[in-house]
Design a protein around this motif. Structure first.
Motif, mmCIF file in Angstrom:
data_model
loop_
_atom_site.group_PDB
_atom_site.id
_atom_site.type_symbol
_atom_site.label_atom_id
_atom_site.label_comp_id
_atom_site.label_asym_id
_atom_site.label_seq_id
_atom_site.Cartn_x
_atom_site.Cartn_y
_atom_site.Cartn_z
ATOM 1 N N ALA A 190 0.179 -4.808 -0.631
ATOM 2 C CA ALA A 190 0.814 -3.536 -0.283
ATOM 3 C C ALA A 190 1.747 -3.093 -1.407
ATOM 4 O O ALA A 190 1.765 -1.920 -1.784
ATOM 5 C CB ALA A 190 1.578 -3.669 1.032
ATOM 6 N N THR B 237 1.026 9.566 4.837
ATOM 7 C CA THR B 237 0.265 8.413 4.360
ATOM 8 C C THR B 237 -0.638 7.871 5.452
ATOM 9 O O THR B 237 -0.406 8.084 6.645
ATOM 10 C CB THR B 237 1.177 7.238 3.886
ATOM 11 O OG1 THR B 237 1.866 6.689 5.017
ATOM 12 C CG2 THR B 237 2.144 7.663 2.812
ATOM 13 N N ARG B 238 -1.646 7.153 5.004
ATOM 14 C CA ARG B 238 -2.509 6.363 5.887
ATOM 15 C C ARG B 238 -2.621 4.997 5.227
ATOM 16 O O ARG B 238 -3.071 4.891 4.084
ATOM 17 C CB ARG B 238 -3.882 7.007 6.040
ATOM 18 C CG ARG B 238 -4.803 6.208 6.991
ATOM 19 C CD ARG B 238 -6.152 6.879 7.190
ATOM 20 N NE ARG B 238 -5.968 8.188 7.799
ATOM 21 C CZ ARG B 238 -6.475 9.316 7.301
ATOM 22 N NH1 ARG B 238 -7.184 9.313 6.198
ATOM 23 N NH2 ARG B 238 -6.270 10.464 7.906
ATOM 24 N N VAL B 239 -2.184 3.959 5.946
ATOM 25 C CA VAL B 239 -2.201 2.602 5.417
ATOM 26 C C VAL B 239 -3.324 1.838 6.119
ATOM 27 O O VAL B 239 -3.316 1.696 7.344
ATOM 28 C CB VAL B 239 -0.839 1.903 5.648
ATOM 29 C CG1 VAL B 239 -0.862 0.489 5.089
ATOM 30 C CG2 VAL B 239 0.294 2.723 5.033
ATOM 31 N N TRP C 190 2.781 -2.974 6.478
ATOM 32 C CA TRP C 190 3.575 -1.791 6.795
ATOM 33 C C TRP C 190 5.024 -1.957 6.349
ATOM 34 O O TRP C 190 5.613 -1.039 5.787
ATOM 35 C CB TRP C 190 3.522 -1.490 8.296
ATOM 36 C CG TRP C 190 4.497 -0.427 8.677
ATOM 37 C CD1 TRP C 190 5.637 -0.582 9.412
ATOM 38 C CD2 TRP C 190 4.455 0.955 8.317
ATOM 39 N NE1 TRP C 190 6.293 0.617 9.530
ATOM 40 C CE2 TRP C 190 5.583 1.575 8.859
ATOM 41 C CE3 TRP C 190 3.559 1.718 7.576
ATOM 42 C CZ2 TRP C 190 5.852 2.930 8.697
ATOM 43 C CZ3 TRP C 190 3.824 3.068 7.410
ATOM 44 C CH2 TRP C 190 4.952 3.657 7.968
ATOM 45 N N VAL D 4 5.280 -1.249 2.662
ATOM 46 C CA VAL D 4 5.085 0.173 2.369
ATOM 47 C C VAL D 4 6.297 0.966 2.830
ATOM 48 O O VAL D 4 6.859 1.773 2.075
ATOM 49 C CB VAL D 4 3.798 0.709 3.033
ATOM 50 C CG1 VAL D 4 3.684 2.226 2.881
ATOM 51 C CG2 VAL D 4 2.576 0.012 2.448
ATOM 52 N N SER E 39 3.094 8.729 9.062
ATOM 53 C CA SER E 39 2.155 7.714 8.591
ATOM 54 C C SER E 39 1.262 7.236 9.718
ATOM 55 O O SER E 39 1.646 7.262 10.882
ATOM 56 C CB SER E 39 2.917 6.510 8.026
ATOM 57 O OG SER E 39 3.697 6.882 6.914
ATOM 58 N N LEU F 169 -1.045 3.727 10.520
ATOM 59 C CA LEU F 169 -1.338 2.340 10.153
ATOM 60 C C LEU F 169 -2.589 1.928 10.908
ATOM 61 O O LEU F 169 -2.637 2.024 12.136
ATOM 62 C CB LEU F 169 -0.156 1.443 10.521
ATOM 63 C CG LEU F 169 -0.312 -0.045 10.313
ATOM 64 C CD1 LEU F 169 -0.495 -0.384 8.836
ATOM 65 C CD2 LEU F 169 0.905 -0.784 10.878
ATOM 66 N N VAL G 6 -5.461 -4.295 1.481
ATOM 67 C CA VAL G 6 -4.628 -3.115 1.750
ATOM 68 C C VAL G 6 -5.078 -1.940 0.885
ATOM 69 O O VAL G 6 -5.459 -2.130 -0.273
ATOM 70 C CB VAL G 6 -3.138 -3.416 1.460
ATOM 71 C CG1 VAL G 6 -2.271 -2.182 1.683
ATOM 72 C CG2 VAL G 6 -2.630 -4.575 2.298
ATOM 73 N N GLU G 7 -5.012 -0.740 1.463
ATOM 74 C CA GLU G 7 -5.239 0.502 0.722
ATOM 75 C C GLU G 7 -4.344 1.573 1.333
ATOM 76 O O GLU G 7 -4.144 1.591 2.544
ATOM 77 C CB GLU G 7 -6.706 0.918 0.807
ATOM 78 C CG GLU G 7 -7.057 2.091 -0.052
ATOM 79 C CD GLU G 7 -8.561 2.244 -0.275
ATOM 80 O OE1 GLU G 7 -8.995 3.377 -0.511
ATOM 81 O OE2 GLU G 7 -9.289 1.232 -0.227
ATOM 82 N N ILE G 8 -3.802 2.446 0.500
ATOM 83 C CA ILE G 8 -2.889 3.476 0.985
ATOM 84 C C ILE G 8 -3.365 4.847 0.513
ATOM 85 O O ILE G 8 -3.448 5.095 -0.683
ATOM 86 C CB ILE G 8 -1.453 3.250 0.472
ATOM 87 C CG1 ILE G 8 -0.975 1.838 0.785
ATOM 88 C CG2 ILE G 8 -0.501 4.288 1.083
ATOM 89 C CD1 ILE G 8 0.288 1.437 0.036
#
Length: 136
Positions: free
Chosen positions: A56, A80-82, A96, A99, A110, A112, A125-127
């Protein structure tokens, strides 16, 4: 110059969430749509293999680099979208936390999500993010 983002909170919604429930950008702002920030090193290898917090942190670092190239910063992010490759809430929470702490007082809306797999070998993980700036 003040930022373009207005974070919106509602007293009618729970205050348990660690983020604003909505955000706006004024007419005339330039929107920046980032590809998913991945935990990749400059040579293309996956950073922090097996470490949700480490991945992250690397994804946030890479997101900052992309934002800078677009003339923006984390403070300009509007949402954002985590994505976390795990079915365990503990793993999602670990990613989370990293981030969320990276954004400080800028608690953007956001999402998650736990997913089954991400695109790179050993990726956890990708954001994804959208930012808005007012160009002078």
């Amino acid at each position: 110059m003040p930022g373009a983002i207005t974070l919106i909170r509602s007293t009618s919604l729970s205050d348990v969430a660690q983020y604003a429930y909505a955000a706006t950008a004024p007419a005339g702002s330039r929107l920046i749509f980032l590809a998913g920030a991945c935990p990749l090193n400059e040579d293309g290898s996956t950073a922090a293999i097996g470490d949700y917090a480490g991945q992250a942190a690397k994804a946030v670092e890479n997101m900052r680099t992309a934002l800078t190239a677009a003339g923006a910063s984390l403070q300009d992010v509007i949402s954002t979208r985590v994505l976390v490759a795990s079915t365990r809430q503990e793993d999602l929470g670990t990613a989370w936390k990293t981030v969320r702490e990276s954004f400080g007082e800028h608690d953007v809306p956001s999402t998650l999500m736990g997913v089954t797999v991400l695109g790179y070998e050993d990726q956890l993980v990708e954001i994804e993010a959208v930012a808005a700036v007012l160009d002078s």
